[in-house]
Structure formats: C-alpha cells, structure tokens
Write an enzyme that holds these catalytic residues in place. Structure first.
Site, PDB file in Angstrom:
ATOM      1  N   ASP A 224       0.814  -1.177   0.049  1.00 56.51           N
ATOM      2  CA  ASP A 224       0.017  -0.125   0.183  1.00 56.51           C
ATOM      3  C   ASP A 224       0.997   1.170  -0.101  1.00 56.51           C
ATOM      4  O   ASP A 224       2.023   1.172   0.309  1.00 56.51           O
ATOM      5  CB  ASP A 224      -1.104  -0.162   1.121  1.00 56.51           C
ATOM      6  CG  ASP A 224      -2.221   0.932   0.846  1.00 56.51           C
ATOM      7  OD1 ASP A 224      -1.979   1.787  -0.011  1.00 56.51           O
ATOM      8  OD2 ASP A 224      -3.276   0.746   1.534  1.00 56.51           O
TER       9      ASP A 224
HETATM   10  C1  BGC Z   1      -5.090   3.385  -0.239  1.00 52.66           C
HETATM   11  C2  BGC Z   1      -4.976   2.525  -1.192  1.00 52.66           C
HETATM   12  C3  BGC Z   1      -4.697   3.231  -2.531  1.00 52.66           C
HETATM   13  C4  BGC Z   1      -3.373   3.881  -2.529  1.00 52.66           C
HETATM   14  C5  BGC Z   1      -3.125   4.843  -3.749  1.00 52.66           C
HETATM   15  C6  BGC Z   1      -3.569   4.246  -0.293  1.00 52.66           C
HETATM   16  O1  BGC Z   1      -3.711   5.178   0.743  1.00 52.66           O
HETATM   17  O2  BGC Z   1      -5.113   2.452   1.018  1.00 52.66           O
HETATM   18  O3  BGC Z   1      -6.185   1.711  -1.327  1.00 52.66           O
HETATM   19  O4  BGC Z   1      -4.785   2.292  -3.884  1.00 52.66           O
HETATM   20  O5  BGC Z   1      -3.278   4.756  -1.328  1.00 52.66           O
HETATM   21  O6  BGC Z   1      -3.875   5.847  -3.731  1.00 52.66           O
END
Ligand code: BGC
Length: 729
Positions: A224
């Site tokens: 993530d």
């Molecule tokens: C989220 C993800 C997301 C990523 C990119 C993170 O804060 O948890 O689900 O895909 O950011 O934006």
C-alpha cells in the site's frame, strides 16, 4: 531475463518510479507499468500524485460504490463492472487498476466500508473474483487489496490486528484466497497495519508462506502507498514492489546486500515476478485497440446495477413504489445534492452528477420539495407534511463523514437529519426514508415510518436506478451484505474498538456479523440477506444428490407475484458438531435468478467437498465428518428448504484420552466400541444395557477410564485393537 539486468537495475525495479509508475529499463526491454486507483472509478493522475484524493485527477466516470453493488448479489453484473471500467482504463492507457477491495466489514464504523463488499468472506471473495475476471478479460490488471485484516481505518498505519489462526484463515484470508484461486489477479496489495505483531509489508508468513507457497499465487505483491518501513526486510518477506517512489529504499537495499542481511536471491525472486508482471502488461496493451469505451455504456451499466442493488428494507402499507397520481413531498438536501461517493483514494473527480430530484423531473413526475436540513450547517427547517399523501425523506451522511484514513465517529445519521425526522415523521400521513450512505446507519425513528429504502453511494449516474425502483419501474432485488444493528453498542466489535490502544483484538473470533447475531438468536434491525420485493417468489422441488462427496442441490423458483423481478437465493450450511465452536449458519453460495411473472426456473448449487473446509485452532485445515444441514433461503432467517447430506471427512484421531461421548456420536465408531469394550463390561456388571441414569456420566469418561471400570476385563490387547480399529474408519 533477470540475468541481463545489472544489480543497480534490479534494485531500482522493485520500487516505483513515481506515484503511479514502475521503473522502466528500456535498454533491456522493460517498459513502465501505469496504475490508477479504483475501485469506483479511475483516479488517473498524470503529472501530480497522492494517495488520499488531494490533488486533481482526470475527470472520469464515478461508478456506484462496492458496498452498494454487492447488494445486487449478481456475479454477472460484477464481471460486467470489471469490463466496463476496464474499457475506460484502456482509453486512458491505464495498465492496472488498484482494486477491488475485499476486506471484511468487521466493524460497521470502518471509514472505508463503502469500498468493501460484505461482512461475509464468500460474498466478498466471489464478487471480488468476478470483478477481477471482468477487468482482466479486457486486458487490464487487477490489484486486489488490502491484504489483510485492515478492518479499521483509525491508526491504520500502526494498528496491530490481533487475530487467532483459525479466524484469520476462515474469515479474513478467505476472500483473498477465493480471488487468488478463482480469478488469478496480476497483483495484490498488502495493507498498512500489523497482523499479530508484524507489519503486513514484512509479514513473510502471510506474504510468502501462505499467499505464494500455499496458494501458489503467481502475481506480484505491491505495498500500500507508503506501507514499507524497511525495503530490505520487506524484500526478504516477499514484497515484490514498493509503491510509490522512495528516496531511501535504494540505499537500504544496497547496504543490506553488502552486510549480508539480504541475499541477492531474495531480490531476484522479486525481480523475476516484476519482469513477468511487466511482460504480461506489455502483452495486455495489445488489447487496447480491441475495445472502445463509451460513457453511455457506463451510464447504462450504473443504472442497471443500482436498480438491482437498491435494498427495500421496510414496506408497510406498500409505501413503495410511489405512484405518479399521489400528492408527493420530497424532503432533504441530499435529494438535490446527492451523497454519491466516499472520500480518500477512491474519490473520483467527475463532470457532474444526476440527483434524485433531477431524475424525477426528467421523468415528469410531479412533486413538491423542501430542503428540510442543511448538512454542512447542521440546521433543520420546519416542514409541514400534513397535506401530502406521501412524504419521502431523502437522507444521508456528510461527504466528509465516510472516507479512508479514519473511522466514522458514529453510526447515527447527522444530527440535523435526526432532528428533522423526530419533528416531522409523526405528522405525516405516510412516510418513507431513502438512505444514501456508504454503510450501516442506526434508525431510531424507523418505527414511525412506513417505508425504508437503502440506496448506498450510487455514483454519478446511479440515481437513475434508484428512481427506477422508487417509482416501481423495476422491482427491488437488492439484499443486505451487512447486518444493520439497532444501536452502535450491539456491534460485535464495539468493545474492541472503543479503546485508544494500538492493538485491535479480534475477540469475536469467527463470529463476525450475522454469524454472531444468528448464533445468539439476536434480532438486528435488518439482518444480513434481508431485502423485500414488489413481487413474490416460491421455492419448490428442492433435492440433494451426492456424487463423490460433492453435493448437487437443485430447486425451482417461481415468480408468483404480479411483476417481473429477480430473486437472490442463498445456500447456508450448518456443520456437524466440531471441536471448535461454529456459527449456526455459514453462507456457502448464492445465485440470482431473473423471472417474469408466472415464470419458473430450475436453479442449481454445486458444492465441492473442499468448499466445506474449515480450520482447527492451530490453523490446520480439515473437512468435518458427519451430517451437514443445507438451508436454501431467501434471507438469513427464512428457510425455503432444508436438506441433509453426509460427509465422510476426516475424523479426529482417537487415543485413550478421547472422551467416550465423542465416539458414541459416531455410528461406526460406536459399533466398534460396543463390540470390543461395552459388551464385555456389561457381562462383568451383569447388565443387559447401560442404565439410562448412568449413561451421561459414563459417556463423560475418557476411554482409559471406561476400559478400567471393571478390573482385568479389558486387556492391553483389547485396548490396542480398539485404537487400531477406531482409527481405521
Ligand atoms: C490506499 C490504497 C490506494 C493507494 C493509492 C492508499 O492510501 O489505501 O487503497 O490504492 O493509497 O492511492
């Protein structure tokens, strides 16, 4: 291929080049892969980047949220969703979409529940799989997220989910396992949190031992955004790609290779996966010319899926559907300024949005309108509903209440909305609620209204589908994928989520959502699987056949009402008694059938023996042996037919410490016990049978005590033979 790369290139390849791209090594034939958030639309950022929805992104279609489309329980529609959004992704040269989210809705307050499908692992896994298959069928990679136990957003960057092995396997890993095994996503995203003391980005046991080795997952594991603490430790643990770019990862990996704390072979494993991922993406790009994206198709799809997902929760005196000839008052700011999507990385910049009132007007439906409340100001106005046949209150949360990064403070609707309802409902001749939220809300005034309908977060075009159902052009067929509790304190997670601790204890174990309420016989406000219809369905001819330990269950459903409609049928299983406590019912499968008035169709569920796999407390899988009860039903507590089937699964090993009771309940083993031990004991005690009043106490003995009841009667050879024979069956 990896041999052609220098060490420097290899180290660079395993961390992103910017917010959304992997590193290209063009001279070696490796291009960059471009990704974008989902899952409810594309958050494509070309020059800027962020993971919280702060910066602008290209305007794209905002689709209905996962939490509402899951209520359709329609696997085909989820596949189609993947195709539709996939085509839009191709039109913007997006190689990979960051979705779907298949985390379990453990805590009704989790800020991100609108991005997830269900409180049940089978629903999440199967719907997630269909979305992945649809998306990948048009040549866009899916990245299933957030692996795993990211079930609360508060302190997600350092909260530690403490969960026992069996619960982890049966509940939280399961949707990911289903997606990995059924849909083969090209990527999987690990979550921010820790599980049992280890950050997920460094959790070798989950990323490598279970995901890659046990499940044979062949895609890449992506972090993530910003979830990596140490790049070298995460590489050693099985994390293939760190996202986004990082200023310090290169040096960390270099140093770890030099001091020997990271082996080059561990780096190579990630590099190999990255190369095949990139190659696959390059191959998929060739599909870009095969499909074209049409906004009309996206709009049509949104309408279709929402009209199948809206859940009719209550319908006293047929409040719904509203009729054109009725004198109608619509009350509520949300009717004109729709709450249609959540915040955070799933936020979509879109052109415009069609409100509930826009669509009523477009369809020439007469109504009066009153604002009733203003969410941002938290104010309420007086409304006089007395001259109207029906009053529909259109209510919702504030946009800023439902987002990634934090949990909801409360399950109540905003104060101004509740004040309006309290002041006005009782003055209405007939009233209904139309609810636009990402998930469960408590409804203290539900008793005072005739109708309640849940519209979720329907996306920019979804209100068209909502109006279809409200006005009766389509019969509602959505059902709840999450239990609606009466009050916040009823949540199974209430106690584990009220502290300020960094640890979250998963105390309720496998009893998540309906599994808890059903087993404890607690009636929630609206149960899992609940959803009314304008028509009626009749189930008949239910049969079960067993073929090599697989079950084929067939039955018929007939539409006996006055309107065409669709029905979701559920198949729940009740397990034979096992050593571990189990919920009374667990969902095994579901299917949706479309039926015209008077039409009847035969429906089938195929249950493979493996579908019945459970885990013991040590996390070892097994299929319990004994009699299974299968309940066909239209909702959790209804029961259209009950069928029984036996499984010749694994029995527990018998030792002299096994309780007689456990053997007594197993017909075959009981016969052996009677033959070798009981008969001899009865002779020794000069009895014909075990006296009824002594049975319970005798059955409570361990085998060695039973054998020793009469001195010298049961020999060592008898005991040996007994154990041999008991363990043979
Ligand atoms: C989220 C993800 C997301 C990523 C990119 C993170 O804060 O948890 O689900 O895909 O950011 O934006």
């Amino acid at each position: 291929m990896k041999e052609k790369l220098t060490l420097d290139e290899k180290i660079r390849l395993v961390t992103g080049s910017d917010w959304w791209r992997t590193v290209a090594v063009e001279e070696k034939g490796l291009s960059s892969v471009f990704m974008s958030d989902g899952p409810h639309g594309l958050r494509v950022q070309i020059d800027s980047g962020d993971h919280l929805g702060l910066n602008k992104s290209i305007n794209t279609v905002c689709y209905p949220a996962e939490s509402i489309i899951s209520s359709s329980f329609n696997k085909e529609l989820l596949f189609k969703y993947g195709e539709v959004i996939g085509k839009e992704a191709l039109s913007l040269s997006v190689d990979m979409l960051l979705g779907p989210g298949v985390n379990i809705k453990r805590n009704p307050k989790c800020g991100r529940n609108f991005e997830y499908y269900a409180e049940d692992p089978v629903v999440s896994g199967k719907l997630g799989s269909e979305f992945i298959k649809g998306l990948q069928s048009v040549g866009v990679s899916a990245c299933v997220k957030h692996f795993v136990c990211n079930n609360t957003e508060n302190k997600r960057n350092y909260s530690d989910s403490r969960v026992n092995e069996r619960t982890l396997r049966e509940v939280y890993l399961k949707p990911f396992e289903i997606c990995v095994k059924e849909a083969h996503p090209d990527a999987l995203m690990c979550s921010y949190n820790l599980v049992n003391g280890t950050y997920m980005s460094e959790n070798k046991r989950l990323l490598t031992d279970i995901l890659k080795k046990e499940w044979r997952y062949s895609g890449i594991v992506v972090s993530d955004w910003g979830a990596v603490k140490s790049r070298s430790v995460s590489l050693r643990s099985g994390l293939d790609l760190e996202m986004p770019y990082s200023e310090c990862s290169y040096n960390d990996v270099k140093k770890a290779l030099e001091d020997g704390s990271l082996r080059e072979s561990d780096l190579d494993k990630a590099v190999e996966r990255m190369i095949s991922f990139i190659k696959k993406s390059e191959e998929k790009r060739s599909k870009r010319t095969l499909y074209s994206f049409s906004r009309d198709e996206a709009r049509e799809y949104s309408r279709e899926v929402v009209s199948e997902s809206v859940v009719l929760l209550k319908n006293k005196e047929n409040f719904f559907p509203l009729k054109r000839e009725e004198k109608l008052l619509i009350v509520g700011e949300v009717a004109k300024k729709p709450h249609y999507q959540g915040g955070g990385s799933a936020h979509i910049d879109n052109d415009s949005v069609l409100s509930f009132c826009d669509i009523l007007k477009e369809r020439n439906i007469n109504f009066d309108y009153k604002e009733g409340y203003i969410l941002e100001k938290n104010t309420t106005e007086d409304v006089d509903p007395s001259s109207y046949d029906k009053v529909l209150f259109v209510v919702g949360n504030k946009k800023s209440d439902e987002s990634e990064g934090f949990d909801r403070d409360t399950l109540s609707l905003p104060e101004c909305v509740n004040t309006l309802l309290e002041n006005t409902l009782k003055k209405c001749k007939s009233s209904g609620l139309l609810i636009f939220t990402g998930g469960v809300v408590t409804l203290p005034f539900e008793k005072n209204c005739n109708g309640v309908m849940y519209a979720g977060l329907p996306g920019e075009y979804g209100c068209e589908g909502v109006v279809d159902v409200v006005m009766g052009d389509v019969s509602p067929s959505g059902k709840l994928t999450e239990t609606w509790i009466k009050k916040e304190e009823d949540a199974t997670t209430y106690l584990s989520c009220i502290s300020n601790e960094k640890t979250v204890e998963y105390n309720e174990g496998v009893f998540v959502g309906y599994k808890y309420y059903e087993s404890k016989n607690i009636k929630p406000l609206f149960e899992f699987g609940h959803g009314l219809s304008y028509t009626k369905f009749k189930y008949s001819n239910a049969k079960i056949e067993k073929e090599n330990d697989n079950f084929k269950i067939t039955f018929k459903i007939k539409n006996i009402g006055k309107m065409d409609g669709k029905e979701t049928a559920f198949l729940f299983v009740t397990y034979p008694l096992t050593s571990e406590p189990r919920s009374y019912k667990s969902l095994l499968d579901f299917t949706k059938v479309s039926l015209k008035t008077g039409e009847e169709k035969e429906v089938m569920f195929l249950i493979k023996k493996e579908d019945l796999t459970v885990y013991n407390e040590d996390g070892k899988e097994y299929i319990p042996f004994g009699e299974y009860t299968f309940t066909l039903s239209s909702s959790l507590s209804s029961s259209e037919a009950v069928l029984k089937g036996e499984i010749d699964g694994k029995r527990d090993e018998v030792t002299l410490f096994t309780l007689v009771d456990d053997i007594w309940n197993d017909k075959e083993r009981r016969q052996i016990l009677e033959e070798i031990v009981i008969k001899k004991l009865l002779v020794a005690f000069r009895m014909n049978e075990i006296p009824e009043d002594k049975k319970k106490i005798i059955l409570s003995l361990p085998l060695y005590s039973l054998c020793g009841l009469a001195k010298g009667v049961i020999s060592e050879e008898d005991k040996k033979l007994l154990l041999e024979r008991l363990n043979e069956v």
